[in-house]
Structures are given as C-alpha cells and as structure tokens.
Design an enzyme around this catalytic site. Structure first.
Site, PDB file in Angstrom:
ATOM      1  N   LYS A   1      -4.338 -25.582 -85.961  1.00  0.00           N
ATOM      2  CA  LYS A   1      -2.977 -25.765 -85.849  1.00  0.00           C
ATOM      3  C   LYS A   1      -2.614 -26.193 -84.590  1.00  0.00           C
ATOM      4  CE  LYS A   1      -1.302 -25.635 -90.043  1.00  0.00           C
ATOM      5  NZ  LYS A   1      -1.059 -27.103 -90.827  1.00  0.00           N
TER       6      LYS A   1
ATOM      7  N   TYR B   1      -7.700 -20.677 -88.382  1.00  0.00           N
ATOM      8  CA  TYR B   1      -6.413 -21.593 -88.556  1.00  0.00           C
ATOM      9  C   TYR B   1      -5.653 -21.784 -87.359  1.00  0.00           C
ATOM     10  CZ  TYR B   1      -1.851 -21.977 -90.711  1.00  0.00           C
ATOM     11  OH  TYR B   1      -0.424 -22.470 -91.122  1.00  0.00           O
TER      12      TYR B   1
END
Length: 311
Positions: free
Chosen positions: A168, A164
C-alpha cells in the site's frame, strides 16, 4: 453537482465492499463503469464471475451503464484487458479507481517469500499493470484521473501486515510519479486511505459478536469513504500528487513532510558525533515543507548552501 456524464470509469475489486460502492456511485452520477472483479476470496483464492455480474445488474436496473470484467490485475495481460473492456465497450477511459486487493494477517517473522510476493502482486503490481495500460489512453485524450486505494497501514504501520503495508505504501510512490509525469497531459493522480467496515474487517476479526461489541466499527460506515474517492476521480478534482484519509466522515490530507533539519557548515565533514549533538534540530518536525518531487528537496538544500545546481 459533480457529474460523470459522457465519462468512462474503471473500478477494480468492484464486486464487493468499497469497490462496489465506488462503482455504483460513479454510475449513479452518469459514468459508464467497467466493474472488474475476479470474484476470489479475501486471501485471493478462487474465482466467481457472478460477483461482478451482480454489480452490473444492480447498476443497469438503476438506469446506469456498466460492463463486467473478470480479469486479474496481477499480470500485464490482465491490466490491458481491463482497459480494453472500457475502450472497446464505451469508446474512452476517463477515470481509474485501483481498488483490487487481498488481505491476510501474518507476523513478520512468520512471513514467507510466497506470502510477501502474493500480496505485492495484487496490490502494487496490480496497480502498475492497470495504470500502465490506462496511461497511454488518457495521454492521447489529454485527460485522466487515477485514484489508488492505499492504506494508513502503509503510511503509518499496522501489526501483522508487513506485506500489505509495503504494497500500500508502494502505491503512494507509484501515484506520486504518475502525477508528475502525467501533469503535462492533463492526468491527475491521488490516493485514498480508507477506513470502512467490509469483509476485510469481518474476516480479520472473525467473531460477529465481537464486531457488534466494538463501537468503532459502527462509525466506519464504508459509504462514508465513497465521497473522497469519487471526487478525486472527477473533472472537478484539480489536485494531484496528494493523499487523503477517509474515516467515519472525517476527510483529511495525509502527507510526508520534510523538516528543515541541521545543515553542516560548507566545507566540513560531519561525523556521527555531530549527528548526536544536533539531533534535536535533525529530528524536529517543524518547520516543514512538502516537496513536490525529489528535485525540490535538492534545490532547497542548494539554495541554503548558496549553490546553483544548474551551473
């Protein structure tokens, strides 16, 4: 008052949580909104068209204009279809809030290539596919606003979230380059690093009682994130190539700075021992600059060396 009358916006992941709030606020301020949501679980499983339909119904009942899109952002075809929904239905495209995402917690040592790839497909590849389809439309209009929803987990790190965090952080790099290439065409691109109480939080922690006992969760009202994203999507935003954190009513710029560092004498060949000897200078965070591109860093070094890089 910041107004979107006559403008068209796309919000991905708009069926729930922060995405829903972005879509509703844009519509309340006059934008026609493409409400995109596959309707899957937080882990990216399944699909449910009623998720996007419900938000469209809410917007229309409030007097706004919206259309549902159920395409996945994970393919070029999906990104193109989402943009096509905006242009075919409303005639143009002014703003994109790239918000679609999934979430699950996995220790780095337990991460599988499939876990890694799936996370990047939705967040990073999804941001690319959507922007790649929207950019030519904005370029032809000579106007556009991209808002990529990044995360402090990517900029600063978050345990159990290597996939993640990487995805991002990748969106920051994507936004940086779109901002540089889009500037001559009236296109601005920025990111938001939000903190908001949503199913990403509830499904991660799990125990509702535990959530009630955590005082911090009471202050991360997701509605407190919305103003930052909506401003960056608006005509009033003349900034580009920036990142902003939105947490509990505190809004702040997030940036990657470049320290002045230590510059070896021209003509010498520094060694690892020189690095050790000058580590305090090399590691110092002040003074610093925030380069607008890789070229600004290079030109800055050339200036210190007394070298003209263009000759």
């Amino acid at each position: 008052m910041i107004d979107f009358t006559g403008q068209v916006a796309i919000v991905t992941g708009a069926g729930r949580g922060l995405g829903r709030l972005y879509a509703q606020e844009l519509a309340a301020r006059g934008a026609a909104v493409v409400v995109n949501d596959l309707g899957g679980s937080m882990r990216g499983e399944g699909a449910d068209t009623s998720v996007a339909d419900e938000v469209v119904r809410e917007i229309e009942q409030a007097g706004g204009r919206a259309v549902a899109s159920y395409e996945s952002v994970t393919s070029p075809e999906g990104g193109a279809a989402i943009v096509r929904a905006a242009v075919d239905t409303f005639g143009r495209l002014d703003a994109v809030i790239s918000n679609a995402g999934i979430f699950n917690s996995i220790a780095f040592e337990d991460m599988t290539p499939a876990d890694w790839r799936r996370m990047l497909e939705v967040h990073l590849d999804g941001g690319f596919h959507l922007a790649h389809a929207a950019y030519p439309v904005m370029k032809q209009q000579r106007y556009g606003r991209f808002v990529f929803i990044s995360s402090s987990g990517g900029m600063f790190g978050q345990p159990m979230e290597s996939h993640y965090a990487a995805a991002k952080a990748g969106l920051v790099g994507l936004s940086n380059v779109i901002s540089i290439e889009g500037e001559p065409h009236g296109i601005k691109s920025n990111t938001v690093l939000p903190f908001g109480f949503s199913r990403m939080v509830t499904e991660t922690v799990g125990d509702p009682k535990a959530l009630e006992d955590l005082g911090f969760l009471k202050v991360i009202d997701p509605e407190l994130v919305v103003p930052m994203a909506v401003f960056l999507a608006s005509r009033d935003c003349e900034w580009t190539h920036r990142n902003y954190s939105a947490c509990a009513g505190r809004f702040a710029r997030v940036f990657v700075g470049l320290g002045e560092g230590w510059l070896a004498e021209p003509g010498t060949r520094p060694t690892a021992d020189d690095i050790a000897a000058h580590l305090p200078e090399i590691s110092a965070t002040e003074p610093f600059t925030v380069p607008g591109s890789i070229f600004e860093e290079i030109f800055g070094i050339c200036a210190r060396l007394g070298v003209n890089p263009l000759q």
